[in-house]
Design an enzyme around this catalytic site. Sequence first.
Site, PDB file in Angstrom:
ATOM      1  N   ARG A 268      -9.831   6.041  10.638  1.00 25.15           N
ATOM      2  CA  ARG A 268      -8.378   5.886  10.644  1.00 25.15           C
ATOM      3  C   ARG A 268      -7.696   6.882  11.584  1.00 25.15           C
ATOM      4  O   ARG A 268      -7.118   6.494  12.579  1.00 25.15           O
ATOM      5  CB  ARG A 268      -7.827   6.018   9.217  1.00 25.15           C
ATOM      6  CG  ARG A 268      -8.314   4.921   8.266  1.00 25.15           C
ATOM      7  CD  ARG A 268      -7.806   3.544   8.643  1.00 25.15           C
ATOM      8  NE  ARG A 268      -8.164   2.526   7.667  1.00 25.15           N
ATOM      9  CZ  ARG A 268      -7.454   2.223   6.589  1.00 25.15           C
ATOM     10  NH1 ARG A 268      -6.348   2.888   6.325  1.00 25.15           N
ATOM     11  NH2 ARG A 268      -7.848   1.270   5.764  1.00 25.15           N
TER      12      ARG A 268
ATOM     13  N   HIS B 203     -11.305   7.467   4.535  1.00 23.70           N
ATOM     14  CA  HIS B 203     -10.407   8.616   4.597  1.00 23.70           C
ATOM     15  C   HIS B 203     -11.141   9.841   4.060  1.00 23.70           C
ATOM     16  O   HIS B 203     -11.970   9.724   3.153  1.00 23.70           O
ATOM     17  CB  HIS B 203      -9.157   8.394   3.738  1.00 23.70           C
ATOM     18  CG  HIS B 203      -8.071   7.615   4.409  1.00 23.70           C
ATOM     19  ND1 HIS B 203      -7.254   6.744   3.729  1.00 23.70           N
ATOM     20  CD2 HIS B 203      -7.647   7.588   5.694  1.00 23.70           C
ATOM     21  CE1 HIS B 203      -6.383   6.216   4.555  1.00 23.70           C
ATOM     22  NE2 HIS B 203      -6.600   6.704   5.753  1.00 23.70           N
TER      23      HIS B 203
ATOM     24  N   ASP C 121       0.811  -1.226   0.000  1.00 21.33           N
ATOM     25  CA  ASP C 121       0.000   0.000   0.000  1.00 21.33           C
ATOM     26  C   ASP C 121       0.839   1.269   0.000  1.00 21.33           C
ATOM     27  O   ASP C 121       0.290   2.375   0.077  1.00 21.33           O
ATOM     28  CB  ASP C 121      -0.934   0.015   1.220  1.00 21.33           C
ATOM     29  CG  ASP C 121      -2.098  -0.944   1.069  1.00 21.33           C
ATOM     30  OD1 ASP C 121      -2.337  -1.407  -0.058  1.00 21.33           O
ATOM     31  OD2 ASP C 121      -2.754  -1.241   2.084  1.00 21.33           O
TER      32      ASP C 121
ATOM     33  N   CYS D 202      -5.047   9.482  -3.460  1.00 23.31           N
ATOM     34  CA  CYS D 202      -4.313   8.550  -2.602  1.00 23.31           C
ATOM     35  C   CYS D 202      -2.867   8.378  -3.074  1.00 23.31           C
ATOM     36  O   CYS D 202      -1.975   8.153  -2.269  1.00 23.31           O
ATOM     37  CB  CYS D 202      -5.009   7.191  -2.577  1.00 23.31           C
ATOM     38  SG  CYS D 202      -6.531   7.148  -1.626  1.00 23.31           S
TER      39      CYS D 202
ATOM     40  N   ARG E  51       0.268  -1.592   7.726  1.00 26.13           N
ATOM     41  CA  ARG E  51       0.796  -0.384   7.099  1.00 26.13           C
ATOM     42  C   ARG E  51       1.751   0.406   7.997  1.00 26.13           C
ATOM     43  O   ARG E  51       2.350   1.384   7.548  1.00 26.13           O
ATOM     44  CB  ARG E  51      -0.353   0.526   6.640  1.00 26.13           C
ATOM     45  CG  ARG E  51      -1.249  -0.090   5.584  1.00 26.13           C
ATOM     46  CD  ARG E  51      -2.092   0.962   4.876  1.00 26.13           C
ATOM     47  NE  ARG E  51      -1.270   1.882   4.100  1.00 26.13           N
ATOM     48  CZ  ARG E  51      -1.762   2.919   3.409  1.00 26.13           C
ATOM     49  NH1 ARG E  51      -3.078   3.160   3.425  1.00 26.13           N
ATOM     50  NH2 ARG E  51      -0.958   3.717   2.711  1.00 26.13           N
TER      51      ARG E  51
END
Length: 284
Positions: free
Chosen positions: A154, A183, A84, A277, A109
């Site tokens: 998040r 997000h 990612d 992103c 992550r």
Amino acid sequence: MSINSAAPVLAEEPAVPVRIATKRTVLMCKPQFFTVVYRINPWMDPALPTDTSLAVKQWQTLYDAYIGLGFDVHLIDPIDGLPDMVYAANGGFVIDNQAYGAKFTHVERQPEGPAYMDWFGANGFDVRVPVETNEGEGDFLLVGDVILAGTGFRSDSNSHAELSIIAGRPVITLRLINPSFYHLDTAIAVLDDTNIAYLPSAFDAPSLASLQERYPDAIIVTEEDAAILGLNSYSDGYNVVIAARAKDFERQLRARSYNPIGVDLSELLLGGGGVKCCTLELRR
């Protein structure tokens, strides 16, 4: 004898907004190791096949689009085992040469945070190591002199106060309520210093009221365009790079005198990411 005749009054044409493109400096990461082997958002399904070579090809079209717009594009080396990492926006939030690092929610992550902070430090930024959990520009969006900040899935809301102190700017907390828009950059697109586009259903009632009050002329996107991460776009103030399939959003942007540029990042959508992103703005 005189005849009085009034000249017809013509209605003034509405002023056409003048949009000004500003050169941007961004950080990207080539999806050399992209795949979906775990599930940390509703978009991800390890049972579905992913094509890394296609992801690289599609990412290259985004890179080429930015180069064509005159952007200064920096690259961070991808790391095997961090699939990612291509979603560079999550790597931090950079303003006034200060790089507020990311502290990821999910263990898969978490190594990305130090990797991005190492890059910031090696490239002359003043690195601010985070205390609070946050996922960078995924949840922090600069609109003029105000930072819109997402929470709910998040980034911890405590990170909003932490960033406000570092950035010296007001931070407006917005709560996300739909797991598909986990997000803030999946639910809001920043178009310029005063204009945004957003999806109302992604927010709780107080957050929606705040957006409506602050941005009464915002573009409201359709659920269909949002469902392909159409809002996950990046603008230089005039050119807006968006998901190629977000056709109604494209129409609305043209009607507001922006120049939408569609790209296909469908393979990277399998990981829950799109144009924004893949794009971290570097503000010296």
